[in-house]
Design a protein around this motif. Sequence first.
Motif, mmCIF file in Angstrom:
data_model
loop_
_atom_site.group_PDB
_atom_site.id
_atom_site.type_symbol
_atom_site.label_atom_id
_atom_site.label_comp_id
_atom_site.label_asym_id
_atom_site.label_seq_id
_atom_site.Cartn_x
_atom_site.Cartn_y
_atom_site.Cartn_z
ATOM 1 N N UNK A 154 0.811 -1.219 0.000
ATOM 2 C CA UNK A 154 0.000 0.000 0.000
ATOM 3 C C UNK A 154 0.838 1.259 0.000
ATOM 4 N N UNK A 155 2.171 1.095 0.031
ATOM 5 C CA UNK A 155 3.064 2.261 0.013
ATOM 6 C C UNK A 155 3.127 2.850 -1.391
ATOM 7 N N UNK A 156 3.397 4.152 -1.435
ATOM 8 C CA UNK A 156 3.530 4.814 -2.726
ATOM 9 C C UNK A 156 4.999 4.927 -3.110
ATOM 10 N N UNK A 157 5.220 4.968 -4.438
ATOM 11 C CA UNK A 157 6.566 5.179 -4.957
ATOM 12 C C UNK A 157 6.596 6.473 -5.763
ATOM 13 N N UNK A 158 7.764 7.063 -5.804
ATOM 14 C CA UNK A 158 8.054 8.240 -6.613
ATOM 15 C C UNK A 158 9.523 8.089 -6.973
ATOM 16 N N UNK A 159 9.776 7.544 -8.156
ATOM 17 C CA UNK A 159 11.113 7.087 -8.525
ATOM 18 C C UNK A 159 11.537 7.711 -9.849
ATOM 19 N N UNK A 160 12.821 8.031 -9.954
ATOM 20 C CA UNK A 160 13.398 8.604 -11.164
ATOM 21 C C UNK A 160 13.911 7.500 -12.085
#
Length: 133
Positions: free
Chosen positions: A96-102
């Motif tokens: 349920x965690x969010x990701x924000x990845x380059x």
Amino acid sequence: MKTMEQNNVETVNQFIETFWNQSELDSADRFLSDDYQELAYQSKEGLKKFAATILEAFPDKRYTVEEIIGQGDKVLVRMTVKGTHQGMFFGTAPTGNTIDVTLYRQYRVVDGKIAEHRGWIDMLTMWSQIRGN
């Protein structure tokens, strides 16, 4: 009249939107050349398989192009992917965690088709966000 670089950037942008954001995995056959070389996921089928894995794990994923540069037949892209871990991802149950990845991508475009791709994604950051560390 558009330059070759402008056309190549447009092709890559359309591929990212259609293949990655709209999850039309069969569109790869439309955007990629017959002699396409996949240097990040081994093959065209490997690319489709990885994209399906991402879609299953992050069904709400969204890729955003932050910077795109066309030079000759090369198109360089810096983008982010954001989403919520809602499905199995390489053996890790949904958190349920969010990701924000380059991500960084290099494409080679020939005659309007993507002929080569190599890429890098910040997996260290992705795993720490998935696990919540």
